[in-house]
Motif scaffolding. Structure first.
Motif, PDB file in Angstrom:
ATOM      1  N   SER A  46       0.908  -1.001  -0.187  1.00 20.33           N
ATOM      2  CA  SER A  46       0.161  -0.563  -0.353  1.00 20.33           C
ATOM      3  C   SER A  46       0.808   1.217   0.228  1.00 20.33           C
ATOM      4  O   SER A  46       0.010   2.371  -0.414  1.00 20.33           O
ATOM      5  CB  SER A  46      -0.938   0.815   1.167  1.00 20.33           C
ATOM      6  N   SER A  47       2.225   1.122   0.483  1.00 17.06           N
ATOM      7  CA  SER A  47       2.595   2.069   0.700  1.00 17.06           C
ATOM      8  C   SER A  47       3.844   2.726  -0.816  1.00 17.06           C
ATOM      9  O   SER A  47       3.329   3.727  -0.590  1.00 17.06           O
ATOM     10  CB  SER A  47       4.222   1.731   1.342  1.00 17.06           C
ATOM     11  N   ILE A  48       3.389   2.282  -1.827  1.00 16.59           N
ATOM     12  CA  ILE A  48       3.220   2.378  -3.100  1.00 16.59           C
ATOM     13  C   ILE A  48       2.265   3.204  -4.133  1.00 16.59           C
ATOM     14  O   ILE A  48       2.164   3.431  -5.167  1.00 16.59           O
ATOM     15  CB  ILE A  48       4.530   1.490  -4.245  1.00 16.59           C
ATOM     16  N   LEU A  49       0.876   2.292  -3.687  1.00 16.28           N
ATOM     17  CA  LEU A  49      -0.804   2.960  -4.318  1.00 16.28           C
ATOM     18  C   LEU A  49      -0.359   4.739  -4.086  1.00 16.28           C
ATOM     19  O   LEU A  49      -0.786   4.458  -3.076  1.00 16.28           O
ATOM     20  CB  LEU A  49      -1.614   2.239  -4.058  1.00 16.28           C
ATOM     21  N   PRO A  50      -1.409   4.574  -5.003  1.00 20.99           N
ATOM     22  CA  PRO A  50      -1.726   5.858  -4.973  1.00 20.99           C
ATOM     23  C   PRO A  50      -2.809   6.145  -4.178  1.00 20.99           C
ATOM     24  O   PRO A  50      -3.570   5.373  -3.710  1.00 20.99           O
ATOM     25  CB  PRO A  50      -2.167   6.657  -6.281  1.00 20.99           C
ATOM     26  N   ALA A  51      -2.434   7.574  -2.877  1.00 18.62           N
ATOM     27  CA  ALA A  51      -4.025   7.569  -2.042  1.00 18.62           C
ATOM     28  C   ALA A  51      -5.432   6.937  -2.777  1.00 18.62           C
ATOM     29  O   ALA A  51      -6.191   6.543  -2.226  1.00 18.62           O
ATOM     30  CB  ALA A  51      -3.705   9.044  -1.565  1.00 18.62           C
ATOM     31  N   GLY A  52      -5.580   7.847  -3.717  1.00 17.07           N
ATOM     32  CA  GLY A  52      -6.927   7.180  -4.678  1.00 17.07           C
ATOM     33  C   GLY A  52      -7.579   6.467  -4.158  1.00 17.07           C
ATOM     34  O   GLY A  52      -8.298   5.593  -4.504  1.00 17.07           O
ATOM     35  N   VAL A  53      -6.104   5.168  -4.795  1.00 24.82           N
ATOM     36  CA  VAL A  53      -6.072   4.077  -5.173  1.00 24.82           C
ATOM     37  C   VAL A  53      -6.997   3.363  -3.608  1.00 24.82           C
ATOM     38  O   VAL A  53      -7.437   1.993  -4.093  1.00 24.82           O
ATOM     39  CB  VAL A  53      -5.078   2.873  -6.165  1.00 24.82           C
ATOM     40  N   GLN A  54      -5.959   4.002  -2.871  1.00 28.18           N
ATOM     41  CA  GLN A  54      -5.836   3.502  -1.758  1.00 28.18           C
ATOM     42  C   GLN A  54      -7.136   3.299  -0.920  1.00 28.18           C
ATOM     43  O   GLN A  54      -7.974   2.340  -0.608  1.00 28.18           O
ATOM     44  CB  GLN A  54      -4.850   3.840  -0.730  1.00 28.18           C
ATOM     45  N   ARG A  55      -7.911   4.274  -1.154  1.00 29.48           N
ATOM     46  CA  ARG A  55      -9.363   4.787  -0.702  1.00 29.48           C
ATOM     47  C   ARG A  55     -10.173   4.244  -1.618  1.00 29.48           C
ATOM     48  O   ARG A  55     -10.890   3.209  -0.342  1.00 29.48           O
ATOM     49  CB  ARG A  55      -9.899   5.647  -0.693  1.00 29.48           C
ATOM     50  N   ARG A  56     -10.265   3.524  -2.593  1.00 32.91           N
ATOM     51  CA  ARG A  56     -11.738   2.793  -3.375  1.00 32.91           C
ATOM     52  C   ARG A  56     -11.029   1.369  -3.027  1.00 32.91           C
ATOM     53  O   ARG A  56     -12.193   0.830  -2.318  1.00 32.91           O
ATOM     54  CB  ARG A  56     -11.074   2.738  -5.112  1.00 32.91           C
ATOM     55  N   PHE A  57      -9.208   0.969  -2.355  1.00 33.34           N
ATOM     56  CA  PHE A  57      -9.912  -1.132  -2.183  1.00 33.34           C
ATOM     57  C   PHE A  57     -10.121   0.065  -0.611  1.00 33.34           C
ATOM     58  O   PHE A  57     -10.508  -1.272  -0.626  1.00 33.34           O
ATOM     59  CB  PHE A  57      -8.424  -0.806  -1.697  1.00 33.34           C
ATOM     60  N   SER A  58     -10.113   0.351  -0.165  1.00 28.82           N
ATOM     61  CA  SER A  58     -10.465   0.413   1.548  1.00 28.82           C
ATOM     62  C   SER A  58     -12.249   0.471   1.040  1.00 28.82           C
ATOM     63  O   SER A  58     -12.485   0.058   2.317  1.00 28.82           O
ATOM     64  CB  SER A  58     -10.061   1.663   2.242  1.00 28.82           C
ATOM     65  N   ALA A  59     -11.740   1.355   0.232  1.00 33.54           N
ATOM     66  CA  ALA A  59     -14.752   1.157   0.665  1.00 33.54           C
ATOM     67  C   ALA A  59     -14.349   0.098  -0.104  1.00 33.54           C
ATOM     68  O   ALA A  59     -15.789  -0.357   0.204  1.00 33.54           O
ATOM     69  CB  ALA A  59     -14.704   1.919  -0.540  1.00 33.54           C
ATOM     70  N   THR A  60     -14.038  -0.724  -1.443  1.00 38.15           N
ATOM     71  CA  THR A  60     -14.377  -2.099  -1.755  1.00 38.15           C
ATOM     72  C   THR A  60     -14.464  -2.684  -0.653  1.00 38.15           C
ATOM     73  O   THR A  60     -15.339  -3.710  -0.431  1.00 38.15           O
ATOM     74  CB  THR A  60     -13.710  -2.410  -2.724  1.00 38.15           C
ATOM     75  N   ALA A  61     -13.010  -2.800  -0.132  1.00 41.11           N
ATOM     76  CA  ALA A  61     -13.459  -3.878   1.524  1.00 41.11           C
ATOM     77  C   ALA A  61     -14.120  -3.934   2.697  1.00 41.11           C
ATOM     78  O   ALA A  61     -14.813  -4.706   2.751  1.00 41.11           O
ATOM     79  CB  ALA A  61     -11.861  -3.478   1.921  1.00 41.11           C
ATOM     80  N   ALA A  62     -14.696  -2.188   2.401  1.00 39.78           N
ATOM     81  CA  ALA A  62     -16.412  -2.154   3.518  1.00 39.78           C
ATOM     82  C   ALA A  62     -17.169  -2.907   2.990  1.00 39.78           C
ATOM     83  O   ALA A  62     -17.503  -3.024   3.957  1.00 39.78           O
ATOM     84  CB  ALA A  62     -15.808  -0.804   4.170  1.00 39.78           C
TER      85      ALA A  62
END
Length: 189
Positions: A8-24
């Motif tokens: 996750s440290s190399i992913l852009p913040a927008g992609v990280q948010r989308r992964f988190s939203a999808t996981a939720a």
């Protein structure tokens, strides 16, 4: 895919948010699915509470025919017994479950113990009642015991030993408060 395992440290913040939203979303869907499964199981196991006695008797008759063709199906026997108990037919429940008692199945122990205690509730010192209580004790010793089974056991002790009954009720309440894993979802509120 290996893309999903990128640190996750190399992913852009927008992609990280989308992964988190999808996981939720997936976690919420999993919770809802677990709740739905629990409700369907409750409906199935309480068929007698939702139907008139003649309908339950007809269902018992159909299930007994199926069980006769597949007598190794212990789950079917337990279902028949639970339906019989729902309409007060303890003798039917006991007749169906007795062949399975040696198998050490928690569901058999619970339903047969309940049937025996219900049938002989007016004679709590009788050998039949004591055997029913023993079966409930054995069912409660199972690591996957539940609060409802513990409450049945507490009720079985109530007349003979109120202190022991209170302790078992406390244990049932503690089990009911325990968080459940996704495979054993919390019942809906």
């Amino acid at each position: 895919s290996s893309r999903a395992h990128t640190p996750s440290s190399i992913l852009p913040a927008g992609v990280q948010r989308r992964f988190s939203a999808t996981a939720a979303i997936l976690e919420g869907a999993d919770r809802e699915f677990g709740s739905l499964v629990h409700e369907l199981d409750a409906y199935r196991s309480n068929f007698g509470a939702f139907h008139e006695e003649p309908e339950v008797e007809a269902e018992i008759a159909r299930l007994r025919i199926v069980l006769a063709h597949n007598p190794q199906n212990v789950e079917q026997a337990i279902r028949i017994a639970n339906l019989a108990l729902a309409i007060g037919q303890q003798d039917t429940a006991m007749d169906v479950l007795r062949p399975y008692v040696a198998g050490n199945h928690q569901g058999v122990q619970r339903a047969l113990g309940l049937a025996m205690c219900d049938k002989h509730w007016d004679r709590p010192r009788s050998p039949e009642y004591v055997e029913g209580r023993r079966l409930l004790e054995t069912a409660c010793a199972n690591p996957k015991t539940d609060a409802e089974t513990m409450c049945l056991l507490a009720e079985a002790w109530r007349e003979k030993d109120k202190g022991r009954a209170r302790e078992i009720f406390r244990r049932a309440a503690a089990i009911d408060r325990m968080p459940r894993s996704p495979s054993f979802p919390q019942p809906p509120a």
